[in-house]
Design a protein around this motif. Structure first.
Motif, mmCIF file in Angstrom:
data_model
loop_
_atom_site.group_PDB
_atom_site.id
_atom_site.type_symbol
_atom_site.label_atom_id
_atom_site.label_comp_id
_atom_site.label_asym_id
_atom_site.label_seq_id
_atom_site.Cartn_x
_atom_site.Cartn_y
_atom_site.Cartn_z
ATOM 1 N N LEU A 158 38.722 51.758 39.008
ATOM 2 C CA LEU A 158 38.568 50.802 37.920
ATOM 3 C C LEU A 158 39.676 49.760 38.036
ATOM 4 C CD1 LEU A 158 37.894 53.289 34.966
ATOM 5 C CD2 LEU A 158 36.214 52.099 36.403
ATOM 6 N N LEU A 159 39.299 48.484 37.994
ATOM 7 C CA LEU A 159 40.269 47.389 38.074
ATOM 8 C C LEU A 159 40.206 46.607 36.772
ATOM 9 C CD1 LEU A 159 38.532 47.346 41.135
ATOM 10 C CD2 LEU A 159 40.743 46.334 41.667
ATOM 11 N N ASP A 160 41.318 46.617 36.039
ATOM 12 C CA ASP A 160 41.368 45.996 34.712
ATOM 13 C C ASP A 160 42.019 44.620 34.811
ATOM 14 O OD1 ASP A 160 41.475 45.367 32.060
ATOM 15 O OD2 ASP A 160 42.881 46.959 31.495
ATOM 16 N N GLU A 161 41.196 43.566 34.958
ATOM 17 C CA GLU A 161 41.687 42.189 35.113
ATOM 18 C C GLU A 161 42.876 42.160 36.072
ATOM 19 O OE1 GLU A 161 41.312 39.485 32.080
ATOM 20 O OE2 GLU A 161 40.339 40.810 30.670
ATOM 21 N N PRO A 162 42.695 42.613 37.310
ATOM 22 C CA PRO A 162 43.828 42.856 38.206
ATOM 23 C C PRO A 162 44.536 41.610 38.707
ATOM 24 C CG PRO A 162 41.766 43.124 39.389
ATOM 25 C CD PRO A 162 41.408 42.940 37.939
ATOM 26 N N PHE A 163 43.936 40.420 38.521
ATOM 27 C CA PHE A 163 44.555 39.208 39.058
ATOM 28 C C PHE A 163 44.995 38.239 37.969
ATOM 29 C CE2 PHE A 163 40.893 40.536 41.739
ATOM 30 C CZ PHE A 163 41.632 41.198 42.700
ATOM 31 N N SER A 164 44.875 38.642 36.713
ATOM 32 C CA SER A 164 45.142 37.712 35.611
ATOM 33 C C SER A 164 46.598 37.281 35.540
ATOM 34 C CB SER A 164 44.718 38.339 34.277
ATOM 35 O OG SER A 164 45.451 39.521 34.031
ATOM 36 N N ALA A 165 47.527 38.108 36.030
ATOM 37 C CA ALA A 165 48.950 37.771 35.950
ATOM 38 C C ALA A 165 49.433 36.960 37.159
ATOM 39 C CB ALA A 165 49.782 39.055 35.831
ATOM 40 N N LEU A 166 48.539 36.702 38.122
ATOM 41 C CA LEU A 166 48.942 35.993 39.336
ATOM 42 C C LEU A 166 48.706 34.506 39.196
ATOM 43 C CD1 LEU A 166 47.392 38.369 42.038
ATOM 44 C CD2 LEU A 166 49.666 38.473 40.991
ATOM 45 N N ASP A 167 49.536 33.711 39.879
ATOM 46 C CA ASP A 167 49.298 32.273 39.866
ATOM 47 C C ASP A 167 48.131 31.941 40.790
ATOM 48 O OD1 ASP A 167 50.274 31.954 42.567
ATOM 49 O OD2 ASP A 167 52.311 31.980 41.781
ATOM 50 N N ALA A 168 47.647 30.721 40.671
ATOM 51 C CA ALA A 168 46.429 30.328 41.380
ATOM 52 C C ALA A 168 46.557 30.482 42.894
ATOM 53 C CB ALA A 168 46.070 28.889 41.028
ATOM 54 N N ALA A 169 47.745 30.203 43.427
ATOM 55 C CA ALA A 169 47.936 30.268 44.873
ATOM 56 C C ALA A 169 47.776 31.691 45.409
ATOM 57 C CB ALA A 169 49.310 29.722 45.238
ATOM 58 N N LEU A 170 48.227 32.681 44.623
ATOM 59 C CA LEU A 170 48.155 34.077 45.063
ATOM 60 C C LEU A 170 46.802 34.714 44.793
ATOM 61 C CD1 LEU A 170 51.589 35.595 43.950
ATOM 62 C CD2 LEU A 170 50.725 35.384 46.285
ATOM 63 N N ARG A 171 46.087 34.188 43.808
ATOM 64 C CA ARG A 171 44.877 34.856 43.323
ATOM 65 C C ARG A 171 43.826 35.012 44.425
ATOM 66 N NH1 ARG A 171 43.690 32.216 37.763
ATOM 67 N NH2 ARG A 171 45.763 32.967 37.209
ATOM 68 N N GLY A 172 43.528 33.904 45.115
ATOM 69 C CA GLY A 172 42.484 33.958 46.133
ATOM 70 C C GLY A 172 42.820 34.906 47.262
ATOM 71 N N GLU A 173 44.055 34.843 47.757
ATOM 72 C CA GLU A 173 44.488 35.709 48.849
ATOM 73 C C GLU A 173 44.428 37.171 48.444
ATOM 74 O OE1 GLU A 173 48.606 36.688 51.319
ATOM 75 O OE2 GLU A 173 48.446 34.838 50.146
ATOM 76 N N THR A 174 44.881 37.477 47.218
ATOM 77 C CA THR A 174 44.899 38.867 46.759
ATOM 78 C C THR A 174 43.488 39.387 46.534
ATOM 79 O OG1 THR A 174 47.009 38.401 45.664
ATOM 80 C CG2 THR A 174 45.911 40.445 45.080
ATOM 81 N N ARG A 175 42.606 38.547 45.998
ATOM 82 C CA ARG A 175 41.204 38.958 45.829
ATOM 83 C C ARG A 175 40.606 39.386 47.164
ATOM 84 N NH1 ARG A 175 38.953 33.732 42.652
ATOM 85 N NH2 ARG A 175 39.833 34.101 40.589
ATOM 86 N N GLN A 176 40.828 38.567 48.207
ATOM 87 C CA GLN A 176 40.262 38.869 49.510
ATOM 88 C C GLN A 176 40.800 40.186 50.048
ATOM 89 O OE1 GLN A 176 41.065 35.474 51.980
ATOM 90 N NE2 GLN A 176 39.422 34.235 51.099
ATOM 91 N N ALA A 177 42.107 40.412 49.884
ATOM 92 C CA ALA A 177 42.716 41.640 50.383
ATOM 93 C C ALA A 177 42.176 42.857 49.641
ATOM 94 C CB ALA A 177 44.241 41.567 50.245
ATOM 95 N N VAL A 178 42.025 42.752 48.326
ATOM 96 C CA VAL A 178 41.519 43.875 47.524
ATOM 97 C C VAL A 178 40.068 44.170 47.880
ATOM 98 C CG1 VAL A 178 40.881 44.555 45.179
ATOM 99 C CG2 VAL A 178 43.144 43.591 45.622
ATOM 100 N N ALA A 179 39.256 43.126 48.002
ATOM 101 C CA ALA A 179 37.851 43.315 48.350
ATOM 102 C C ALA A 179 37.712 43.966 49.725
ATOM 103 C CB ALA A 179 37.121 41.977 48.309
ATOM 104 N N ALA A 180 38.529 43.524 50.680
ATOM 105 C CA ALA A 180 38.473 44.087 52.028
ATOM 106 C C ALA A 180 38.889 45.551 52.029
ATOM 107 C CB ALA A 180 39.374 43.281 52.970
#
Length: 375
Positions: A158-180
């Motif tokens: 379960l992921l509870d809004e896992p990227f809400s605390a990240l700035d825009a620059a980090l969000r996309g990169e972290t999403r890709q890493a988590v999805a992978a």
């Protein structure tokens, strides 16, 4: 077989019904994004899945095992669930490696079982194992939190809004890493978010929760192109609604005769367009004309507010390098097929006076042309 199966789930707090007849199936190895505004019941659903609350009706099965019903309540520690909170919640006094193995049996903690493998899975070098969490960026900490959740090989993450605390620059990169990482581990996951772009980007399926009810469960493409209602169209992205007349696979409206998607209502309708479907050309010819009122420039694209000849307002989204100037006259055309909804009176007759909108949805006010910005 569905790794997560929710059937008819309901929850009250006093006289308030927070969740009403929630039914979801999340297949093995897939990620479902649960999208909804604040107060829609997302957190309550997570608490029911984790076992922190008891349900009033319905059931939850995880990995084919009944974990929750009015008569059954498996404790949280026996549900085999991994959890990634909003801000990682790593222990600052433990190293990255010790954070990752924290939930494992003692022998595996001592051996730092699978630490290097899990760090590689979430896209971090093995050398990070000895670092303290505070030596990592916010995005790196979220990846460590995911590695910790995956370490016990849970049936569900379960992921509870896992990227809400990240700035825009980090969000996309972290999403890709988590999805992978989730894909590589073939882990079933449910992610809660109020960010439409996040839900559409990450979910193989997206479920929209609104005031405790599910309005639609569909693929990202279907949800965006064929929303179940006008209100839902307005919530998932930016929506333009134009009154028109539909028939023979086309809709006639202020922007001309437009091709319809399959299985759309006929007769008096409201035509749904997305701003990126509207193309701007130099004024001239027989195409509908408009005046550019103002332009919001974002670099990669621009939002252009337009006034049609009858005074109606709508908005288009164009590439940033093609943004026009305020006051400029342009011709309009529409790319692709469009969806439509039965006009209010027609919808009321078809639904027995309920206006055709799902329970909990907000009725849109109809005018000759309407642009509303999704929240």
């Amino acid at each position: 077989m569905s790794e997560l199966k929710i059937a008819g789930l309901g929850k009250h707090f006093g006289k308030q019904r927070v969740l009403d007849n929630i039914t979801l199936d999340v297949g093995q190895g897939s990620l479902l994004a649960l999208l909804g505004p604040s107060g829609s019941g997302k957190t309550t659903l997570l608490r029911l899945l984790c076992g922190f609350e008891r349900c009033d009706g319905g059931s939850i099965h995880i990995g084919g095992r009944l974990v929750s019903s009015p008569d059954v309540h498996l404790p949280p520690e026996h549900r085999h669930i991994g959890y990634v909170p909003q801000e990682g919640a790593l222990f600052p006094h433990l190293s990255v490696a010790d954070n990752i193995v924290f939930g494992l049996p003692r022998a595996e903690r001592r051996q730092r079982h699978r630490v290097a493998e899990l760090l590689e899975m979430v896209g971090l070098p093995a050398s990070f194992a000895e670092r303290a969490p505070q030596q990592l960026s916010g995005g790196q900490q979220q990846r460590v939190a995911l590695a910790r959740a995956l370490a016990p090989k849970p049936a569900l993450v379960l992921l509870d809004e896992p990227f809400s605390a990240l700035d825009a620059a980090l969000r996309g990169e972290t999403r890709q890493a988590v999805a992978a990482a989730l894909d590589a581990s073939n882990t079933t996951a449910l992610m809660v978010t109020h960010d439409q772009a996040e839900a559409l980007t990450m979910g193989s399926q997206v479920a929209v929760l609104w005031q405790g009810r599910l309005l639609q469960v569909a693929s990202p493409q279907t949800l965006y192109q064929r929303p179940a209602s006008a209100a839902l169209a307005d919530f998932v992205g930016d929506a333009i609604l134009l009154p028109g007349e539909a028939g023979n696979g086309e809709a006639l409206c202020l922007l001309g005769r437009l091709p319809l998607l399959d299985d759309m209502p006929q007769g008096a309708v409201n035509v749904l367009l997305r701003p990126e479907q509207i193309c701007l050309q130099p004024a001239g010819g027989s195409a509908p004309q408009a005046e550019v009122i103002d332009v919001s420039y974002y670099g990669h694209d621009a939002s252009v507010r337009l006034m049609l000849a009858d005074g109606s307002l709508l908005a288009a989204r164009v590439p940033g390098h093609r943004s026009p100037q305020p006051g400029q006259r342009v011709s309009l055309s529409v790319e692709g097929a469009v969806a439509c909804f039965a006009a209010p009176q027609q919808a009321q007759e078809a639904s027995g006076g309920r206006g055709g909108l799902p329970a909990g949805a907000t009725r849109l006010q109809h005018s000759p042309a309407l642009f509303r910005h999704g929240s």
